[in-house]
Design a protein around this motif. Structure first.
Motif, PDB file in Angstrom:
ATOM      1  N   ILE A   1       7.121  14.052   7.985  1.00  0.00           N
ATOM      2  CA  ILE A   1       5.866  13.811   7.279  1.00  0.00           C
ATOM      3  C   ILE A   1       5.839  14.581   5.963  1.00  0.00           C
ATOM      4  N   GLN A   2       6.237  15.839   6.010  1.00  0.00           N
ATOM      5  CA  GLN A   2       6.285  16.643   4.787  1.00  0.00           C
ATOM      6  C   GLN A   2       7.294  16.068   3.800  1.00  0.00           C
ATOM      7  N   CYS A   3       8.444  15.695   4.302  1.00  0.00           N
ATOM      8  CA  CYS A   3       9.491  15.143   3.451  1.00  0.00           C
ATOM      9  C   CYS A   3       9.030  13.837   2.795  1.00  0.00           C
ATOM     10  N   TYR A   4       8.424  12.963   3.592  1.00  0.00           N
ATOM     11  CA  TYR A   4       7.938  11.694   3.058  1.00  0.00           C
ATOM     12  C   TYR A   4       6.819  11.900   2.036  1.00  0.00           C
TER      13      TYR A   4
ATOM     14  N   LYS B   1       5.430   4.894   6.018  1.00  0.00           N
ATOM     15  CA  LYS B   1       6.295   5.470   7.050  1.00  0.00           C
ATOM     16  C   LYS B   1       5.690   6.768   7.597  1.00  0.00           C
ATOM     17  N   ALA B   2       5.205   7.594   6.680  1.00  0.00           N
ATOM     18  CA  ALA B   2       4.617   8.875   7.090  1.00  0.00           C
ATOM     19  C   ALA B   2       3.385   8.649   7.965  1.00  0.00           C
ATOM     20  N   ILE B   3       2.537   7.729   7.552  1.00  0.00           N
ATOM     21  CA  ILE B   3       1.311   7.457   8.315  1.00  0.00           C
ATOM     22  C   ILE B   3       1.644   6.874   9.688  1.00  0.00           C
ATOM     23  N   SER B   4       2.681   6.045   9.745  1.00  0.00           N
ATOM     24  CA  SER B   4       3.052   5.440  11.032  1.00  0.00           C
ATOM     25  C   SER B   4       3.554   6.491  12.026  1.00  0.00           C
ATOM     26  N   ILE B   5       4.074   7.606  11.548  1.00  0.00           N
ATOM     27  CA  ILE B   5       4.518   8.668  12.450  1.00  0.00           C
ATOM     28  C   ILE B   5       3.319   9.227  13.221  1.00  0.00           C
ATOM     29  N   PHE B   6       2.184   9.366  12.543  1.00  0.00           N
ATOM     30  CA  PHE B   6       0.982   9.869  13.218  1.00  0.00           C
ATOM     31  C   PHE B   6       0.547   8.942  14.353  1.00  0.00           C
ATOM     32  N   ASP B   7       0.769   7.636  14.176  1.00  0.00           N
ATOM     33  CA  ASP B   7       0.353   6.665  15.185  1.00  0.00           C
ATOM     34  C   ASP B   7       1.095   6.821  16.509  1.00  0.00           C
ATOM     35  N   GLN B   8       2.214   7.520  16.489  1.00  0.00           N
ATOM     36  CA  GLN B   8       3.011   7.704  17.705  1.00  0.00           C
ATOM     37  C   GLN B   8       2.436   8.784  18.621  1.00  0.00           C
ATOM     38  N   TYR B   9       1.419   9.494  18.150  1.00  0.00           N
ATOM     39  CA  TYR B   9       0.866  10.627  18.896  1.00  0.00           C
ATOM     40  C   TYR B   9      -0.600  10.388  19.244  1.00  0.00           C
ATOM     41  N   ASP B  10      -0.986  10.954  20.377  1.00  0.00           N
ATOM     42  CA  ASP B  10      -2.354  10.842  20.837  1.00  0.00           C
ATOM     43  C   ASP B  10      -3.304  11.495  19.835  1.00  0.00           C
ATOM     44  N   LYS B  11      -4.327  10.774  19.431  1.00  0.00           N
ATOM     45  CA  LYS B  11      -5.338  11.240  18.478  1.00  0.00           C
ATOM     46  C   LYS B  11      -4.731  11.656  17.137  1.00  0.00           C
ATOM     47  N   ASN B  12      -3.571  11.099  16.812  1.00  0.00           N
ATOM     48  CA  ASN B  12      -2.871  11.404  15.554  1.00  0.00           C
ATOM     49  C   ASN B  12      -2.603  12.898  15.380  1.00  0.00           C
ATOM     50  N   GLU B  13      -2.525  13.618  16.476  1.00  0.00           N
ATOM     51  CA  GLU B  13      -2.311  15.067  16.451  1.00  0.00           C
ATOM     52  C   GLU B  13      -0.881  15.346  16.903  1.00  0.00           C
ATOM     53  N   ILE B  14      -0.005  15.637  15.942  1.00  0.00           N
ATOM     54  CA  ILE B  14       1.398  15.894  16.268  1.00  0.00           C
ATOM     55  C   ILE B  14       1.572  17.328  16.750  1.00  0.00           C
ATOM     56  N   SER B  15       1.038  18.259  15.986  1.00  0.00           N
ATOM     57  CA  SER B  15       1.129  19.680  16.315  1.00  0.00           C
ATOM     58  C   SER B  15       0.015  20.406  15.565  1.00  0.00           C
ATOM     59  N   LYS B  16       0.019  21.723  15.675  1.00  0.00           N
ATOM     60  CA  LYS B  16      -0.976  22.502  14.942  1.00  0.00           C
ATOM     61  C   LYS B  16      -0.779  22.370  13.433  1.00  0.00           C
TER      62      LYS B  16
ATOM     63  N   GLY C   1      -1.853  17.379  11.808  1.00  0.00           N
ATOM     64  CA  GLY C   1      -2.927  16.717  12.530  1.00  0.00           C
ATOM     65  C   GLY C   1      -3.776  15.892  11.600  1.00  0.00           C
ATOM     66  N   ALA C   2      -5.057  15.889  11.858  1.00  0.00           N
ATOM     67  CA  ALA C   2      -5.988  15.048  11.104  1.00  0.00           C
ATOM     68  C   ALA C   2      -6.006  15.394   9.614  1.00  0.00           C
ATOM     69  N   GLU C   3      -5.913  16.677   9.289  1.00  0.00           N
ATOM     70  CA  GLU C   3      -5.941  17.074   7.875  1.00  0.00           C
ATOM     71  C   GLU C   3      -4.722  16.534   7.121  1.00  0.00           C
ATOM     72  N   GLN C   4      -3.546  16.647   7.725  1.00  0.00           N
ATOM     73  CA  GLN C   4      -2.335  16.145   7.078  1.00  0.00           C
ATOM     74  C   GLN C   4      -2.339  14.618   7.002  1.00  0.00           C
ATOM     75  N   LEU C   5      -2.886  13.977   8.011  1.00  0.00           N
ATOM     76  CA  LEU C   5      -3.025  12.520   7.964  1.00  0.00           C
ATOM     77  C   LEU C   5      -3.929  12.119   6.804  1.00  0.00           C
ATOM     78  N   SER C   6      -5.016  12.855   6.601  1.00  0.00           N
ATOM     79  CA  SER C   6      -5.915  12.527   5.484  1.00  0.00           C
ATOM     80  C   SER C   6      -5.221  12.720   4.138  1.00  0.00           C
TER      81      SER C   6
END
Length: 183
Positions: free
Chosen positions: A120-123, A145-160, A163-168
């Motif tokens: 996500i950071q790289c993209y 591509k970066a946004i689709s990575i979030f979709d693979q996780y529950d509530k778009n929360e990958i890790s601390k 999460g939602a802030e990085q998705l935004s």
């Protein structure tokens, strides 16, 4: 008796040599990755020396890829950042592409969440570079591509760290690119 004793001594020293060689190689790997940190600290005062350290690290990991962690990807990203700061966006883009491709590989000691966060950071940086170079279609594709990575996780929360802030941030970046595209 003498042959068995000499054979035991030879085996002992062979094992000792192998053990020291393995240990020195592990230190070499840590040392090479520490060049990235040194280069980042050195860059503001001596960019030329920082580039030399990063180039040395990249060459090392290209010849001997680390199968446990994406050290080469971080070296590519650092090189891309230096080149971006210097205004050499085309070359920075090529290094950032390599970084993302390298981050996308599987590593033995890297968790799935860490891989996703790194991607996500790289993209994000890759999308920004495409945007700066006015390659908006590519920027949007990478942002997707970066946004689709979030979709693979529950509530778009990958890790601390992702999460939602990085998705935004990703969504906002994509909106800025669309705005530029339709001007």
């Amino acid at each position: 008796m003498k042959k068995s004793l000499s054979k035991k001594i030879f085996v002992f020293f062979s094992i000792l040599f192998i053990a020291f060689n393995i240990e020195s190689n592990s230190y070499a790997v840590i040392f090479k990755f520490s060049n990235v940190d040194k280069a980042q600290k050195l860059y503001p005062t001596n960019p030329q020396k920082a580039h030399q350290l990063i180039d040395k690290t990249i060459l090392y990991y290209e010849k001997k890829p680390n199968k446990k962690f994406p050290w080469l990807a971080w070296a590519y990203t650092t090189k891309a950042q230096f080149l971006t700061d210097e205004g050499n966006l085309e070359l920075a883009l090529s290094y950032q592409k390599k970084a993302c491709l390298t981050h996308n590989k599987n590593y033995k000691k890297q968790k799935k969440e860490d891989k996703s966060t790194n991607l996500i950071q790289c993209y994000y940086f890759l999308s920004s570079l495409y945007s700066d170079l006015k390659q908006y279609d590519n920027a949007i594709a990478v942002s997707d591509k970066a946004i689709s990575i979030f979709d693979q996780y529950d509530k778009n929360e990958i890790s601390k760290l992702a999460g939602a802030e990085q998705l935004s941030w990703q969504i906002s970046e994509r909106a800025r690119i669309f705005k530029k595209l339709f001007k």
